[in-house]
Motif scaffolding. Structure first.
Motif, PDB file in Angstrom:
ATOM      1  N   LEU A  80     -32.763  11.193   4.885  1.00  0.00           N
ATOM      2  CA  LEU A  80     -32.307  10.356   3.777  1.00  0.00           C
ATOM      3  C   LEU A  80     -32.627  11.011   2.441  1.00  0.00           C
ATOM      4  N   TYR A  81     -31.595  11.177   1.603  1.00  0.00           N
ATOM      5  CA  TYR A  81     -31.747  11.694   0.242  1.00  0.00           C
ATOM      6  C   TYR A  81     -30.958  10.790  -0.707  1.00  0.00           C
ATOM      7  N   PRO A  82     -31.525   9.705  -1.170  1.00  0.00           N
ATOM      8  CA  PRO A  82     -30.781   8.790  -2.052  1.00  0.00           C
ATOM      9  C   PRO A  82     -30.262   9.456  -3.319  1.00  0.00           C
ATOM     10  N   GLN A  83     -30.942  10.483  -3.818  1.00  0.00           N
ATOM     11  CA  GLN A  83     -30.543  11.106  -5.075  1.00  0.00           C
ATOM     12  C   GLN A  83     -29.259  11.925  -4.963  1.00  0.00           C
ATOM     13  N   VAL A  84     -28.811  12.221  -3.732  1.00  0.00           N
ATOM     14  CA  VAL A  84     -27.578  13.011  -3.592  1.00  0.00           C
ATOM     15  C   VAL A  84     -26.489  12.236  -2.863  1.00  0.00           C
ATOM     16  N   VAL A  85     -26.618  10.931  -2.782  1.00  0.00           N
ATOM     17  CA  VAL A  85     -25.590  10.121  -2.127  1.00  0.00           C
ATOM     18  C   VAL A  85     -24.398   9.972  -3.081  1.00  0.00           C
ATOM     19  N   TYR A  86     -23.282  10.598  -2.736  1.00  0.00           N
ATOM     20  CA  TYR A  86     -22.101  10.522  -3.590  1.00  0.00           C
ATOM     21  C   TYR A  86     -20.807  10.380  -2.787  1.00  0.00           C
ATOM     22  N   LYS A  87     -20.936  10.205  -1.485  1.00  0.00           N
ATOM     23  CA  LYS A  87     -19.757  10.023  -0.644  1.00  0.00           C
ATOM     24  C   LYS A  87     -19.881   8.750   0.171  1.00  0.00           C
ATOM     25  N   VAL A  88     -18.718   8.143   0.438  1.00  0.00           N
ATOM     26  CA  VAL A  88     -18.672   6.932   1.249  1.00  0.00           C
ATOM     27  C   VAL A  88     -17.613   7.131   2.325  1.00  0.00           C
ATOM     28  N   ALA A  89     -17.951   6.829   3.570  1.00  0.00           N
ATOM     29  CA  ALA A  89     -16.983   6.899   4.677  1.00  0.00           C
ATOM     30  C   ALA A  89     -16.485   5.493   4.969  1.00  0.00           C
ATOM     31  N   ILE A  90     -15.178   5.325   4.967  1.00  0.00           N
ATOM     32  CA  ILE A  90     -14.585   3.999   5.146  1.00  0.00           C
ATOM     33  C   ILE A  90     -13.608   4.029   6.316  1.00  0.00           C
ATOM     34  N   LYS A  91     -13.764   3.088   7.221  1.00  0.00           N
ATOM     35  CA  LYS A  91     -12.808   2.926   8.321  1.00  0.00           C
ATOM     36  C   LYS A  91     -11.828   1.842   7.921  1.00  0.00           C
ATOM     37  N   ALA A  92     -10.567   2.214   7.779  1.00  0.00           N
ATOM     38  CA  ALA A  92      -9.570   1.269   7.263  1.00  0.00           C
ATOM     39  C   ALA A  92      -8.392   1.136   8.223  1.00  0.00           C
ATOM     40  N   LYS A  93      -7.761  -0.020   8.197  1.00  0.00           N
ATOM     41  CA  LYS A  93      -6.535  -0.226   8.980  1.00  0.00           C
ATOM     42  C   LYS A  93      -5.376   0.468   8.266  1.00  0.00           C
ATOM     43  N   THR A  94      -4.429   0.970   9.048  1.00  0.00           N
ATOM     44  CA  THR A  94      -3.327   1.768   8.477  1.00  0.00           C
ATOM     45  C   THR A  94      -2.087   0.934   8.163  1.00  0.00           C
ATOM     46  N   ALA A  95      -2.163  -0.387   8.349  1.00  0.00           N
ATOM     47  CA  ALA A  95      -0.980  -1.229   8.135  1.00  0.00           C
ATOM     48  C   ALA A  95      -0.508  -1.175   6.684  1.00  0.00           C
ATOM     49  N   PHE A 139      -8.460  12.003   3.679  1.00  0.00           N
ATOM     50  CA  PHE A 139      -8.393  11.414   5.010  1.00  0.00           C
ATOM     51  C   PHE A 139      -9.093  12.331   6.005  1.00  0.00           C
ATOM     52  N   MET A 140      -9.748  11.723   6.987  1.00  0.00           N
ATOM     53  CA  MET A 140     -10.535  12.506   7.939  1.00  0.00           C
ATOM     54  C   MET A 140      -9.679  13.494   8.728  1.00  0.00           C
ATOM     55  N   ASP A 141      -8.459  13.064   9.114  1.00  0.00           N
ATOM     56  CA  ASP A 141      -7.619  13.982   9.896  1.00  0.00           C
ATOM     57  C   ASP A 141      -7.204  15.200   9.067  1.00  0.00           C
ATOM     58  N   GLU A 142      -7.034  15.012   7.749  1.00  0.00           N
ATOM     59  CA  GLU A 142      -6.697  16.143   6.887  1.00  0.00           C
ATOM     60  C   GLU A 142      -7.885  17.100   6.780  1.00  0.00           C
ATOM     61  N   THR A 143      -9.087  16.535   6.685  1.00  0.00           N
ATOM     62  CA  THR A 143     -10.291  17.363   6.569  1.00  0.00           C
ATOM     63  C   THR A 143     -10.479  18.213   7.814  1.00  0.00           C
ATOM     64  N   TYR A 144     -10.327  17.590   8.981  1.00  0.00           N
ATOM     65  CA  TYR A 144     -10.453  18.341  10.226  1.00  0.00           C
ATOM     66  C   TYR A 144      -9.283  19.312  10.408  1.00  0.00           C
ATOM     67  N   GLY A 145      -8.101  18.905   9.926  1.00  0.00           N
ATOM     68  CA  GLY A 145      -6.930  19.779  10.043  1.00  0.00           C
ATOM     69  C   GLY A 145      -7.108  21.096   9.306  1.00  0.00           C
ATOM     70  N   MET A 146      -7.845  21.070   8.197  1.00  0.00           N
ATOM     71  CA  MET A 146      -8.090  22.288   7.433  1.00  0.00           C
ATOM     72  C   MET A 146      -8.891  23.310   8.249  1.00  0.00           C
ATOM     73  N   MET A 147      -9.696  22.821   9.187  1.00  0.00           N
ATOM     74  CA  MET A 147     -10.500  23.722  10.008  1.00  0.00           C
ATOM     75  C   MET A 147      -9.643  24.533  10.974  1.00  0.00           C
ATOM     76  N   TYR A 148      -8.477  23.993  11.307  1.00  0.00           N
ATOM     77  CA  TYR A 148      -7.664  24.617  12.357  1.00  0.00           C
ATOM     78  C   TYR A 148      -6.288  25.020  11.841  1.00  0.00           C
ATOM     79  N   LYS A 149      -6.248  25.435  10.559  1.00  0.00           N
ATOM     80  CA  LYS A 149      -4.987  25.871   9.969  1.00  0.00           C
ATOM     81  C   LYS A 149      -4.443  27.102  10.668  1.00  0.00           C
ATOM     82  N   SER A 150      -5.332  28.042  10.995  1.00  0.00           N
ATOM     83  CA  SER A 150      -4.885  29.282  11.645  1.00  0.00           C
ATOM     84  C   SER A 150      -4.292  28.994  13.018  1.00  0.00           C
TER      85      SER A 150
END
Length: 256
Positions: free
Chosen positions: A74-89, A115-126
């Motif tokens: 835990l590092y409260p001083q560097v918390v700057y991201k939030v992960a949100i699970k949202a419905k796609t409707a 979006f998470m799928d875009e972030t992971y997609g960048m890993m497998y561009k090649s």
């Protein structure tokens, strides 16, 4: 707990195994000494604490790498991201709602979301580019191969015009003639497939070796590829075969 910031660590299952901590239950409470994260301090302070929990292994890097021991703290001083699970409707409305809430709490920093799928997609561009190139070259190879087979079938039928006419007069039917003209081409395609399969297996195995977690190559995959190749070859050749088999044998025998 109020002491978690200074004294608590969560580790993954790989850390339990590689550090010889036994089971996740035994790992809880085990003391850990870990480098403290301090971007402006070069003294590399060591944080002393204990394991308060064990999480299942998950990939946070590219799949070219094995899951490594992971320590979560835990590092409260560097918390700057939030992960949100949202419905796609209604994603547009959801993003607008999140943006408004973000502006209420952090007005000094605009919302920058991914979006998470875009972030992971960048890993497998090649890999995606390689897949697209393979599809393009595969279609080109099939097209060029079919053109060659079609031309050879037409040439073979022209060369054997009188033979086909004599066979028809002697009682050969359309299927006999089709088999006569097709078997040589299908045999050549089958022999080519037998040569190509070991090369393809070797190339795919070497490519998959770059991944620590991979599927196993089954023989049925190559069997289907051979059947598809023979089917494409048969369809390509059959047009000329049917044309030669249904021609008038009298005209065939008069052909010079």
């Amino acid at each position: 707990m109020s002491t978690d910031e200074r004294e608590a660590f969560i580790i993954n299952e790989t850390a339990v195994k590689e550090w010889g901590l036994g089971t996740p239950e035994k790992a809880v409470g085990h003391p850990i000494y870990w480098d403290e994260w301090a971007p402006t301090d070069t003294t590399k302070k060591v944080k002393q604490g204990k394991v308060i929990g064990v999480v299942k292994d998950y990939h946070y890097k590219n799949l070219h790498e094995k899951v490594s021991p992971s320590v979560i703290q835990l590092y409260p001083q560097v918390v700057y991201k939030v992960a949100i699970k949202a419905k796609t409707a209604d994603m547009t409305g959801t993003i607008d709602f999140i943006n408004k809430k973000w502006s209420q709490f952090v007005p000094a920093y605009p919302l920058d979301y991914k979006f998470m799928d875009e972030t992971y997609g960048m890993m497998y561009k090649s890999e995606e580019k390689l897949s697209e190139l393979l599809w393009i070259f595969t279609i080109m190879a099939i097209f060029i191969g079919c053109m060659g087979l079609f031309a050879l079938a037409a040439f073979s039928a022209e060369q054997r015009t009188k033979e086909i006419g004599i066979r028809k007069i002697l009682g050969a039917n359309v299927f006999n003639i089709m088999g006569l003209l097709s078997k040589n081409f299908l045999a050549m395609v089958f022999i080519a497939s037998l040569i190509a399969v070991p090369i393809a297996w070797w190339a795919m195995k070497n490519w998959l070796n770059d991944f620590p977690y991979r599927v196993n190559l089954s023989l049925w995959i190559f069997g289907i590829a051979v059947i598809v190749a023979l089917l494409i070859a048969f369809i390509t050749v059959s047009f000329q075969s049917v044309k030669a088999a249904t021609a008038n044998p009298v005209k065939s025998l008069r052909t010079e």
